[in-house]
Motif scaffolding. Sequence first.
Motif, PDB file in Angstrom:
ATOM      1  N   TRP A  70      -0.146   9.131   1.820  1.00 54.37           N
ATOM      2  CA  TRP A  70       0.373   9.185   0.453  1.00 54.37           C
ATOM      3  C   TRP A  70       1.695   8.433   0.346  1.00 54.37           C
ATOM      4  CZ3 TRP A  70       4.116  12.503  -2.223  1.00 54.37           C
ATOM      5  CH2 TRP A  70       4.041  12.369  -3.610  1.00 54.37           C
ATOM      6  N   TRP A  71       2.547   8.525   1.381  1.00 53.28           N
ATOM      7  CA  TRP A  71       3.803   7.773   1.376  1.00 53.28           C
ATOM      8  C   TRP A  71       3.528   6.270   1.297  1.00 53.28           C
ATOM      9  CZ3 TRP A  71       6.074  10.584   6.210  1.00 53.28           C
ATOM     10  CH2 TRP A  71       6.398  11.897   5.879  1.00 53.28           C
ATOM     11  N   PHE A  72       2.566   5.782   2.091  1.00 52.37           N
ATOM     12  CA  PHE A  72       2.214   4.369   2.039  1.00 52.37           C
ATOM     13  C   PHE A  72       1.604   4.003   0.687  1.00 52.37           C
ATOM     14  CE2 PHE A  72       2.473   4.392   6.734  1.00 52.37           C
ATOM     15  CZ  PHE A  72       3.274   3.261   6.881  1.00 52.37           C
ATOM     16  N   GLN A  73       0.801   4.884   0.141  1.00 53.71           N
ATOM     17  CA  GLN A  73       0.208   4.648  -1.169  1.00 53.71           C
ATOM     18  C   GLN A  73       1.298   4.512  -2.226  1.00 53.71           C
ATOM     19  OE1 GLN A  73      -2.902   4.077  -1.772  1.00 53.71           O
ATOM     20  NE2 GLN A  73      -3.091   4.317  -3.971  1.00 53.71           N
ATOM     21  N   ILE A  74       2.312   5.346  -2.163  1.00 57.94           N
ATOM     22  CA  ILE A  74       3.425   5.262  -3.108  1.00 57.94           C
ATOM     23  C   ILE A  74       4.164   3.929  -2.945  1.00 57.94           C
ATOM     24  CG2 ILE A  74       5.709   6.191  -3.661  1.00 57.94           C
ATOM     25  CD1 ILE A  74       4.638   8.928  -2.927  1.00 57.94           C
ATOM     26  N   ALA A  75       4.392   3.536  -1.705  1.00 57.87           N
ATOM     27  CA  ALA A  75       5.171   2.324  -1.445  1.00 57.87           C
ATOM     28  C   ALA A  75       4.418   1.048  -1.822  1.00 57.87           C
ATOM     29  CB  ALA A  75       5.571   2.266   0.022  1.00 57.87           C
ATOM     30  N   LEU A  76       3.097   1.045  -1.669  1.00 52.22           N
ATOM     31  CA  LEU A  76       2.341  -0.188  -1.833  1.00 52.22           C
ATOM     32  C   LEU A  76       1.625  -0.326  -3.170  1.00 52.22           C
ATOM     33  CD1 LEU A  76       0.815  -0.332   1.756  1.00 52.22           C
ATOM     34  CD2 LEU A  76       2.840  -1.519   0.893  1.00 52.22           C
ATOM     35  N   THR A  77       1.549   0.734  -3.955  1.00 48.66           N
ATOM     36  CA  THR A  77       0.816   0.686  -5.216  1.00 48.66           C
ATOM     37  C   THR A  77       1.783   0.440  -6.364  1.00 48.66           C
ATOM     38  OG1 THR A  77      -0.766   2.259  -4.326  1.00 48.66           O
ATOM     39  CG2 THR A  77      -0.776   1.949  -6.695  1.00 48.66           C
ATOM     40  N   PRO A  78       1.469  -0.526  -7.243  1.00 48.52           N
ATOM     41  CA  PRO A  78       2.333  -0.736  -8.408  1.00 48.52           C
ATOM     42  C   PRO A  78       2.287   0.453  -9.364  1.00 48.52           C
ATOM     43  CG  PRO A  78       0.515  -2.327  -8.348  1.00 48.52           C
ATOM     44  CD  PRO A  78       0.376  -1.455  -7.170  1.00 48.52           C
ATOM     45  N   GLU A  79       3.278   0.525 -10.247  1.00 50.80           N
ATOM     46  CA  GLU A  79       3.355   1.657 -11.177  1.00 50.80           C
ATOM     47  C   GLU A  79       2.181   1.702 -12.139  1.00 50.80           C
ATOM     48  OE1 GLU A  79       6.986   2.391 -13.234  1.00 50.80           O
ATOM     49  OE2 GLU A  79       8.167   1.772 -11.506  1.00 50.80           O
TER      50      GLU A  79
END
Length: 112
Positions: A70-79
């Motif tokens: 989830w941390w990586f998903q937050i960092a790599l996914t645009p808003e």
Amino acid sequence: MNQAVHLDKGAEPPRRSELPGRPARIGLALVPLLSLGVLGFVPSLTLAFRRGTRGDWLTALLFTAVSVGWWFQIALTPEETHGLPYLLDVVLLATSTLAAAAHCLTVKETGR
């Protein structure tokens, strides 16, 4: 050199093998909810350190992997995300918060 350690009969293991009490587990279950899933691994990791069973360690590994994912998903996914990336974000967030809290509240005593 490895030397044999003599244990007295009836010696207690150094690790406590019982679950924490209900108030402590409720407090642990609040950690992922209050952190919005960022600390979703804390309750299962605490239970694994406390009891040390294979199932506890596998559950701790699962929730740690979900939290890191989830941390990586937050960092790599645009808003402004739609579709599959958004669904993955929702599933990881729900697992890291709600499933971690539910697991902490519903874990059962082992039959040692």
